[in-house]
Design a protein around this motif. Structure first.
Motif, PDB file in Angstrom:
ATOM      1  N   LEU A 475       0.837  -1.200   0.000  1.00  0.00           N
ATOM      2  CA  LEU A 475       0.000   0.000   0.000  1.00  0.00           C
ATOM      3  C   LEU A 475       0.871   1.249   0.000  1.00  0.00           C
ATOM      4  N   LEU A 476       1.970   1.215   0.714  1.00  0.00           N
ATOM      5  CA  LEU A 476       2.887   2.358   0.733  1.00  0.00           C
ATOM      6  C   LEU A 476       3.407   2.648  -0.665  1.00  0.00           C
ATOM      7  N   GLU A 477       3.852   1.630  -1.367  1.00  0.00           N
ATOM      8  CA  GLU A 477       4.378   1.820  -2.721  1.00  0.00           C
ATOM      9  C   GLU A 477       3.303   2.342  -3.663  1.00  0.00           C
ATOM     10  N   GLU A 478       2.100   1.811  -3.551  1.00  0.00           N
ATOM     11  CA  GLU A 478       1.017   2.215  -4.450  1.00  0.00           C
ATOM     12  C   GLU A 478       0.615   3.667  -4.208  1.00  0.00           C
ATOM     13  N   LEU A 479       0.503   4.057  -2.948  1.00  0.00           N
ATOM     14  CA  LEU A 479       0.128   5.438  -2.638  1.00  0.00           C
ATOM     15  C   LEU A 479       1.193   6.415  -3.135  1.00  0.00           C
ATOM     16  N   ARG A 480       2.448   6.089  -2.974  1.00  0.00           N
ATOM     17  CA  ARG A 480       3.507   6.982  -3.447  1.00  0.00           C
ATOM     18  C   ARG A 480       3.520   7.074  -4.964  1.00  0.00           C
ATOM     19  N   GLU A 481       3.156   5.980  -5.635  1.00  0.00           N
ATOM     20  CA  GLU A 481       3.081   5.991  -7.089  1.00  0.00           C
ATOM     21  C   GLU A 481       1.901   6.823  -7.580  1.00  0.00           C
TER      22      GLU A 481
END
Length: 800
Positions: A475-481
Motif C-alpha cells: 500500500l505504501l508503494e502504491e500510494l507513493r506511485e
C-alpha cells in the motif's frame, strides 16, 4: 471395443462396465489417494501399484514454474495409468477457494470478501478462471466452494465463508460452482467439491472441528440450504464433509447425513471425499470403531467414497475383509462406481494429461484474469464508517501512513491463497490436518511480541512473495506511485497482535505534521503458526489487539482526521476505532490487486459499494450473533421478557448484516407487487426503483427481506430473499425486478416436512437488514407440501 472405452455410452454405463472387469486390488486403489510429498518415484510406484483414485496436488505450491507443474502431473499420471490393469487415470485435486496453487495462477480475495461483493455474476467469473487454470494442468477436481454458514467470529476459518446468510451463500456458491463446472478446457471438465458439509461453523466454542449439537431443522433450513442450492441448481458433483461430530456421530461416518440427507433427501449424485485425515480421525480422535479399519468401513458404509489424503482407514486389512466377505463387497463397488463415473464425466480417459508448452501458456494465462481479481477486490471492500474523511481531499499534502500491513503486501493474501499455503511450509507449528510442521532453515523462531504467533517479517517469507507475485505492490508503494505530489511518511507503529508499543513514539512523531492519518489495522489471516487466524487458529478475542487500540487513542490526541483500513478474515470490531476514527474501510484480504483497489477507493477514483456479509459483534461474548435469528430471541428478546440489552453492552451488533456506506446516496421508491395473493405453486414479482441522488457514480446493493408474520413454527424475524448489485450514475434511476417462487418461503413443519404455509408475508426492501426503506405485504392463500430439493432458494433478478 470395450464398452467402457466407447464414448457414445453414458458415464454411468461406462463405469458399470469397467467395474465388472476390475480386480479387488484395482477397486481398492480407486477409493484411495496419493499424497506425493517428494519425488521418490520408486515409493510412489509402489503406492500406486494397482492405480489410484485421487492425487493431492497440495505440494505443487512449492514447484517454481507452470511448466514444471504440468510436467509433474504428466509423469505421475503416466505412472498411475501404467500400473493400473485397465489404465485408469487418477483424479488430480487442488484447492480453489482463492485461486490455484500454481505459479503464475491468479489469486482472489478471501471468501468473506467475495461474499461482501454480493455479486454472483462476478463470482461465476472467478470460478471460470480457477477451473480453466487448474484444468490446463490436468487438475479436474476443485476443492471449493466453501458453503459453510458462519455465525461466530471466534472460528478461525470465518474468512473462508461467504458469511452468515444461507441465501447469500447459496447464490454465490451456485455461481462459483457453475463457473467451475459449466465449461471445459482441453477436452476435460472440472468438478467442484464443496465443503464442509454440514454445520461446520456451529462448533462448540468456535473451535475448529469441535463437536456440534445442531437440531435437524437448523441443519436442513440454514446450514443445508447452500449445499442444496448448489446440488439442485448447479449440479454440484463433489462433497467434502466436515471434521465435526454432529449430534453424537462423526459426520464422516454418519449414514444419516451422508446417505439419508445428502443423497436421499438432497439428491446428490457425485463423489463424497474425506477431508484430509478425517477417516483416521474417526477412530484416533473421535474414538469410534475398535480399529482404524473398522472406522474406515463405517465411513465407506456411510457414503464416504474416497479417503484423502493418505491410505489409513481404507487399507489392506479392509481389502481382505471385502475379499473374505467380512465386509459386503457391494459397499466398495458402490464407492468405486461413483469414482469411475466421475472420471468418465471429467473426460479423463480421453484427456488425462496436462497441456504442454505454448498451448499450456496460452490457455492458462489471460490478461483479463487480473482485471477480474481487481474487480473482486474493489467490490469486496465495505465502508463501515465515514464522517467525511474519505475520499481523501485534494488539498492533502502530507499523509502519515501507519501500521505493519502498509509495507507488507503479504497481508493482502488470506488463508487458502497460494501465498498463504506456501508460507505454511515454513510454519514451525502446524494447524492444518494432514500436514507436518515446517522450519525456517534451522533458525530460531521469532514471534510477535507478547504472542505465540510466528513473525513473518523475515527473509524466507519475503522470498515467497517475490517469487509468486513480484509485481504486487505494498500500500505504501502504491500510494507513493499514485500520489506523487503528496508526501507520505511511513511508520511501523504496531504489529498484528499483542501489546507491543515499542514502535509507538516513532509513529506518533510522523503524525504531528501530517494532514491526515491512515492506519492499517487487523491481524494476519493465513496459515498455521504464521497467522493470528486461519484453519485451526481460533480466538476468544475478536477485537483489535491492544497495541492497535492503544495507538488509536494516543493518535487521537493530535486532532487529525484518521482513517482505518482493516485486514483480516473476520470483521473489524473496536470500541476505540468507533469512537476515534473518522472513517473505517473493511478491506478483508483483497489479494494481488489489494494496493490498487484500496488506493482507488481512498482517492475517490472508485466508490465503495460492498456490504457486510456478517453481523459484527461488539465482542466474542455476543457470539453467535446473526440477523435472521428466531422471533423472540437475540436483539428481539427484549420484546418478550428481560432487559433490552446486556448489562454491559447492547444486544444488537456493532454493524448490521448488509451494512455498507457509499460516497453517494441512494433513494428507494415505487415498491410494486404483481399480486397480493399467492398460490403455493405460483411466483411473485416485486419491483423497486432505486435512484442515485448524490453527485458521484456508485454501486448499491438492493436487498429484499421477507418476514413470515405468524406461523405454526418459530420463524426468523426476517430472511434475505433476494439482492442485486447495481451501478448508478448521478441522478440515474433503475427499476429492479425480483421474482420469487412461493416455495422459497417453505419451512420444515412439526412433522419435518417442507411446507408452504398460508398466511401474511411482509416484504422489506432496503440498504441493509436494518436500514429498511419500503414495506408491503402479500398473502399465501393455502398450505401445500413440497419436495425440499426443488424449492426456491433466492430471487431471480433483472434490471428493467
Amino acid at each position: 471395443m470395450e464398452k467402457y472405452l466407447d464414448r457414445e455410452c453414458t458415464p454411468k454405463e461406462r463405469a458399470k462396465d469397467l467395474l465388472s472387469k476390475m480386480s479387488l486390488e484395482e477397486k481398492m486403489g480407486q477409493v484411495n489417494c496419493l499424497f506425493p510429498l517428494d519425488c521418490d518415484w520408486d515409493k510412489l510406484k509402489e503406492e500406486t501399484k494397482h492405480g489410484i483414485g485421487q492425487i493431492s496436488t497440495l505440494d505443487v505450491r512449492q514447484i517454481e514454474s507452470l511448466e514444471e507443474v504440468a510436467a509433474w502431473q504428466r509423469k505421475l499420471q503416466e505412472m498411475v495409468m501404467k500400473n493400473s490393469e485397465h489404465h485408469i487415470p487418477a483424479i488430480f485435486h487442488m484447492e480453489g477457494l482463492c485461486g490455484a496453487f500454481i505459479q503464475g495462477g491468479t489469486s482472489f480475495p478471501s471468501g468473506i470478501g467475495r461474499g461482501a461483493t454480493w455479486n454472483p455474476q462476478l463470482e461465476k467469473k472467478v470460478g471460470q478462471i480457477v477451473g480453466r487454470q487448474e484444468l490446463s494442468c490436468g487438475i479436474t477436481q476443485v476443492l471449493a466452494p466453501v458453503l459453510d454458514i458462519s455465525r461466530d467470529s471466534r472460528m478461525g476459518r470465518q474468512g473462508e465463508t461467504y458469511g452468515e446468510d444461507p441465501a447469500l451463500a447459496a447464490a454465490m456458491g451456485v455461481a462459483y460452482t457453475k463457473g467451475i463446472q459449466d465449461e471445459g478446457t482441453a477436452g476435460r471438465k472440472a468438478e467442484s467439491m464443496a465443503k464442509h458439509f454440514l454445520g461446520f461453523h456451529n462448533s462448540q466454542g468456535g473451535i475448529h472441528g469441535a463437536n456440534c449439537d445442531i437440531p435437524d431443522r437448523l441443519l436442513d433450513e440454514v446450514y443445508g440450504k447452500p449445499f442444496q442450492a448448489a446440488i439442485s441448481e448447479a449440479d454440484l458433483r463433489g462433497i467434502m464433509p466436515c471434521y465435526c461430530s454432529i449430534n453424537g456421530e462423526p459426520l464422516s461416518a454418519s449414514k444419516k447425513l451422508l446417505t439419508g440427507v445428502l443423497r436421499d433427501e438432497m439428491g446428490f449424485d457425485g463423489i463424497c471425499g474425506s477431508d484430509y485425515t478425517a477417516v483416521a480421525n474417526v477412530h484416533n480422535v473421535q474414538k469410534i470403531g475398535e480399529s482404524v479399519t473398522e472406522a474406515g468401513l463405517l465411513c465407506m458404509s456411510a457414503g464416504m467414497d474416497v479417503e484423502m489424503q493418505n491410505c489409513i482407514g481404507y487399507n489392506e486389512e479392509l481389502q481382505e475383509w471385502f475379499r473374505t466377505g467380512k465386509a459386503d463387497i457391494k459397499i466398495l463397488d458402490r464407492a468405486v462406481l461413483r469414482v469411475l463415473e466421475a472420471k468418465f464425466r471429467m473426460g479423463l480417459f480421453e484427456h488425462p494429461f496436462a497441456l504442454e508448452q505454448e498451448e499450456l501458456r496460452n490457455i492458462f494465462h489471460d490478461v483479463k484474469d487480473r482485471e477480474t481479481s481487481l474487480q473482486s477486490a474493489l467490490e469486496s471492500m465495505v465502508l463501515v464508517k465515514n464522517n467525511g474523511a474519505l475520499p481523501l481531499p485534494q488539498s492533502v499534502k502530507k499523509i502519515a501512513l501507519i501500521g505493519c500491513h502498509a509495507k507488507n503486501p503479504r497481508s493482502f493474501f488470506g488463508g487458502y491463497t497460494h501465498l498463504s499455503m506456501s508460507e505454511a511450509v515454513y510454519a514451525v507449528a502446524n494447524s492444518i490436518a494432514g500436514m507436518e510442521s515446517g522450519d525456517v532453515n534451522g533458525k530460531t523462531m521469532l514471534t510477535v511480541p507478547g504472542t505465540q504467533i510466528q513473525c513473518d517479517e523475515t527473509e524466507e517469507f519475503d522470498t515467497i512473495l517475490k517469487w509468486q507475485k513480484p509485481e504486487c505492490r505494498s500500500l505504501l508503494e502504491e500510494l507513493r506511485e499514485k500520489l506523487p505530489d503528496t508526501e507520505i511518511i511511513y511508520a511501523y507503529g504496531y504489529p498484528i497482535a499483542g501489546d507491543d508499543t515499542s514502535h509507538m513514539e516513532e509513529a506518533l512523531e510522523a503524525i504531528k505534521d501530517a494532514d491526515i492519518v491512515i492506519m492499517t489495522l487487523g491481524g494476519k489471516h493465513g496459515s498455521c503458526s504464521v497467522a493470528s487466524m486461519g484453519e485451526g487458529v481460533d480466538s476468544t478475542n475478536i477485537n483489535l489487539p491492544i497495541c492497535q487500540d492503544t495507538f488509536i487513542k494516543r493518535a487521537a490526541e493530535y486532532g487529525k482526521p484518521m482513517v482505518g483500513i482493516h485486514f483480516d478474515g473476520r470483521p473489524v470490531s473496536s470500541d476505540v476505532a468507533d469512537q476515534y476514527l473518522d472513517a473505517i474501510l473493511e478491506a478483508w484480504n483483497p489479494s494481488e490487486c489489494g494496493a490498487e483497489a484500496i488506493t482507488r477507493i481512498l482517492t475517490g477514483e472508485y466508490n465503495p459499494g460492498g456490504k457486510m456479509p456478517v453481523s459484527t459483534a461488539y465482542c466474542a461474548g455476543q457470539s453467535p450473533i446473526y440477523y435472521n435469528h428466531p422471533n423472540g430471541s437475540s436483539y428481539h428478546q427484549g420484546e418478550s421478557i428481560g432487559f433490552k440489552n446486556y448489562v454491559d453492552m447492547p444486544h444488537t451488533p456493532r454493524y448490521f448484516f448488509g451494512h455498507g456506506l457509499s460516497y453517494t446516496k441512494f433513494s428507494y421508491s415505487d415498491l410494486k407487487l404483481d399480486k397480493k395473493e399467492l398460490e403455493p405453486d405460483e411466483r411473485i414479482r416485486i419491483e423497486i426503483t432505486v435512484e442515485n441522488v448524490g453527485e458521484m457514480a456508485g454501486d448499491e446493493v438492493v436487498q429484499v427481506y421477507i418476514c413470515d408474520r405468524y406461523a405454526s413454527m418459530t420463524r426468523p424475524v426476517k430472511e434475505l430473499a433476494g439482492f442485486f448489485r447495481t451501478a448508478l450514475e448521478p441522478k440515474e434511476k433503475k427499476t429492479i425486478a425480483f421474482t420469487m417462487m412461493a416455495s422459497q418461503f417453505a419451512f420444515l413443519d412439526k412433522e419435518m416436512k417442507w411446507k408452504v404455509e398460508k398466511g401474511e408475508m411482509e416484504v422489506q426492501v432496503g440498504s441493509s437488514s436494518e436500514d429498511i426503506r419500503l414495506t408491503d405485504t402479500f398473502t399465501i392463500t393455502q398450505d401445500a407440501y413440497i419436495e425440499g430439493r426443488s424449492r426456491g432458494f433466492y430471487a431471480q433478478v433483472s434490471e428493467l
